[in-house]
Scaffold this active site. Sequence first.
Site, PDB file in Angstrom:
ATOM      1  N   HIS A  80      34.165  36.089  43.457  1.00  0.00           N
ATOM      2  CA  HIS A  80      34.384  37.771  43.339  1.00  0.00           C
ATOM      3  C   HIS A  80      34.264  38.145  44.924  1.00  0.00           C
ATOM      4  O   HIS A  80      35.355  38.635  44.940  1.00  0.00           O
ATOM      5  CB  HIS A  80      33.786  37.798  42.190  1.00  0.00           C
ATOM      6  CG  HIS A  80      33.210  39.230  42.702  1.00  0.00           C
ATOM      7  ND1 HIS A  80      33.290  39.527  41.622  1.00  0.00           N
ATOM      8  CD2 HIS A  80      32.895  39.987  43.812  1.00  0.00           C
ATOM      9  CE1 HIS A  80      33.072  40.837  41.190  1.00  0.00           C
ATOM     10  NE2 HIS A  80      32.954  41.260  42.721  1.00  0.00           N
ATOM     11  N   GLU A  81      33.625  37.268  45.781  1.00  0.00           N
ATOM     12  CA  GLU A  81      33.409  38.068  47.347  1.00  0.00           C
ATOM     13  C   GLU A  81      35.135  37.400  47.633  1.00  0.00           C
ATOM     14  O   GLU A  81      35.805  38.640  49.040  1.00  0.00           O
ATOM     15  CB  GLU A  81      32.378  37.304  48.143  1.00  0.00           C
ATOM     16  CG  GLU A  81      31.558  37.364  47.193  1.00  0.00           C
ATOM     17  CD  GLU A  81      30.873  39.459  46.788  1.00  0.00           C
ATOM     18  OE1 GLU A  81      31.749  40.234  47.571  1.00  0.00           O
ATOM     19  OE2 GLU A  81      29.904  39.024  45.688  1.00  0.00           O
ATOM     20  N   HIS A 133      37.076  40.856  47.068  1.00  0.00           N
ATOM     21  CA  HIS A 133      37.097  41.514  47.854  1.00  0.00           C
ATOM     22  C   HIS A 133      37.810  40.843  49.231  1.00  0.00           C
ATOM     23  O   HIS A 133      38.050  42.172  50.198  1.00  0.00           O
ATOM     24  CB  HIS A 133      35.396  41.593  48.090  1.00  0.00           C
ATOM     25  CG  HIS A 133      35.052  42.049  47.201  1.00  0.00           C
ATOM     26  ND1 HIS A 133      35.309  43.794  46.341  1.00  0.00           N
ATOM     27  CD2 HIS A 133      33.778  42.196  46.238  1.00  0.00           C
ATOM     28  CE1 HIS A 133      34.854  44.034  45.349  1.00  0.00           C
ATOM     29  NE2 HIS A 133      34.062  43.038  45.376  1.00  0.00           N
ATOM     30  N   GLU A 144      36.734  46.368  43.771  1.00  0.00           N
ATOM     31  CA  GLU A 144      36.229  46.030  42.663  1.00  0.00           C
ATOM     32  C   GLU A 144      37.017  45.234  41.670  1.00  0.00           C
ATOM     33  O   GLU A 144      37.423  43.915  40.868  1.00  0.00           O
ATOM     34  CB  GLU A 144      35.410  46.471  41.539  1.00  0.00           C
ATOM     35  CG  GLU A 144      34.616  45.347  41.182  1.00  0.00           C
ATOM     36  CD  GLU A 144      33.654  44.867  41.416  1.00  0.00           C
ATOM     37  OE1 GLU A 144      33.274  45.260  42.933  1.00  0.00           O
ATOM     38  OE2 GLU A 144      33.154  43.910  40.850  1.00  0.00           O
TER      39      GLU A 144
HETATM   40 ZN    ZN Z   1      32.387  43.467  43.659  1.00  0.00          ZN
END
Ligand code: ZN
Length: 507
Positions: free
Chosen positions: A270-271, A274, A300
Site C-alpha cells: 500500500h505505502e 503511494h 489512494e
Molecule cells: Zn493510503
Amino acid sequence: MGAPACYESLLEATREAHLIGATSAVLSWDQETMMPPGGVELRSRQLAQLARLQHELSTAERVGELLSQCEADANLAADPASPTTAALRELRRDYSRATKLPASLVEELAKVTSIAQHEWAEARKASDFSRFEPHLKRIVELNRQTAACFGWPKSGEVWDALAEGYEPGCTAAQVEAVFTPLRAQLQAILDRILGATQRPSNRFNELPLNTDTQQRFVRMVAERIGFDFNRGRLDTSTHPFCGGSHCRDVRLTTRFSPNCLLDGLGSTMHEAGHGMYEQGLPFDQCGTPLGEAVSLGIHESQSRLWENQVGRSRAFWKWGTPQLAQFFGAAVAGFPAEEIYGAANIVEPGYIRVDADEATYNMHIMVRFQLERRLISGDLDPADLPEAWNELYRVYLHLEVPDDRRGCLQDVHWSMGAFGYFPTYTLGTLTAAQMYEAACRDIPGLEAGFGEGQFAPLREWLNARVHSLGRQLRPDALCRSVTGASLSAEPFLRHLRSKLFPLYGLS
Ligand code: ZN
C-alpha cells in the site's frame, strides 16, 4: 523563447514556500520513526514555526501580484490545455484558499490539534471518550470557522468547503450519490459471502514468522514492484505512512505482526503504491503544482491498486509463493499458492477500519462520512458521537461495538482536524479498480506477467498516465483521461464479485 519573467519569479516564490514544507515533512517523518519521546515538545514548536513561515511565504502579496501579471499575459494563457495554464490555475487555487484563512486561525488550529492528538491517544488507550470530547468540540468549531472562511456554493453545504482541501471538486451530495447505491450492492455481496458454506482457510494468517525475515521479504517485494530504494527508504512505525520531502527522497513506513505476514506485506505494498506515485512526479517540477499529486483520492487509488488488485491476486501469489519459500524455508512448507491467495481474501466484518477486508472496508468509510457531515453541519453534538457511531455500526455491519477504543476513538483523523478526508479512501478504492480494468485492456498479458514477477509494465503505464502529470488534470478529468469514463463503482463491484465469489464457492 523562455517563459516570461513574471512566471519564472512566481515559480521561484512557490518553490521557496515548498522548501519549508519539505523540511517539515522530514521532521514529521523523524518524529514518527526515530525521535526519542523527550523530543516532542520542541519538535511541535519547530513544526508550528515552519507551518507559520510556509503560510507567510505562500500568502505574500508579491505572490498575488505575480499571479495577476501571469494571468494577464496573453502568451501564458494562450493554450488552455498547456501545462503552464494548468499550473497557473492550480497556483491561483492554492493562493486563493491560503489567503482566505487568517494566520491566527491557522495557528490556533495547529495548536489545538497538536494537543488534541496527544489527548486522543491517551483517551484511546483508556477507551475513555469523555477525555477527548472537549477537544473534538473545539476542533469542530474551528473547522466550521475554517469552512466559513473558504465558503461554498449555494447548492452545497459546510462539509464541501473542507473536503475541497483534500479532493478538489468533491461535494457531500456527490459522495452520497456514489455511496448510497454502493452500500446496497456491497450489502448484497456481503450477504451472499457471509451465508456461504465454503470459505478460504485462515491457516496462513495464524502462522508465526520471524519479523526480521518478514522485513527482508516485504522490502524485496517493494523493490520488485518498482519502489526505488535509491530515492526512498522503508522503516517501521506504529501507523504506516508515506512521507518524505520530494520525489528523490520518499520515506515509507510499515509495521509487522509476528503472526500474520499479510499485515506487513499489505501495508508495505500500500505505502509503496503511494511512494511510487511520489517518485514518479517530475523532479524538474518539484515545488510547483506540476510536481505534486492531484488529490488524496487519486493518491489512494495508487496505493490500493498495488495492495489489492496486485497483492491480493492469484497471479501475484503464483510468483510470491516460491519467493516465500526462499525467505522462510520450512516454516512455509505445505502452503500452496492457492491457499495463500485465499487467506489474502478472507471477508470478515470487524470493528477496526484499518484491519478491514476489501468487501467491508467501504462500510467503515460510509459510517465516518455520515458522522462527520453531521458534526460539521451542527446536526450532531460531539457529546453524542459514541452513541451515533455504535448505532451506525449496528446498521452497516451488524456489529455491537464493545468500547470506544474499538469504536469512535480508533482513527486519528478528527483529532488532527481532518474533516472531509475519509471519503477519499473509498473514492481511491473505486478509482483503483477502474484504472486497473483500463490497464488490463491496454497491456496484453498483464496478469500473466505478475505470475512471472513482472510488474514494470503496470508501473510504467501508471507513471505515464498519472504520476508524471502532476496536477495538470483535476481528479475527474484525470479519471476520464486514464480510463475513458467518469468514476463509477461498477469496476470495483466486478472486481469483488469475480474474485470473492469463486473463493466462497458462489457463482
Ligand atoms: Zn493510503
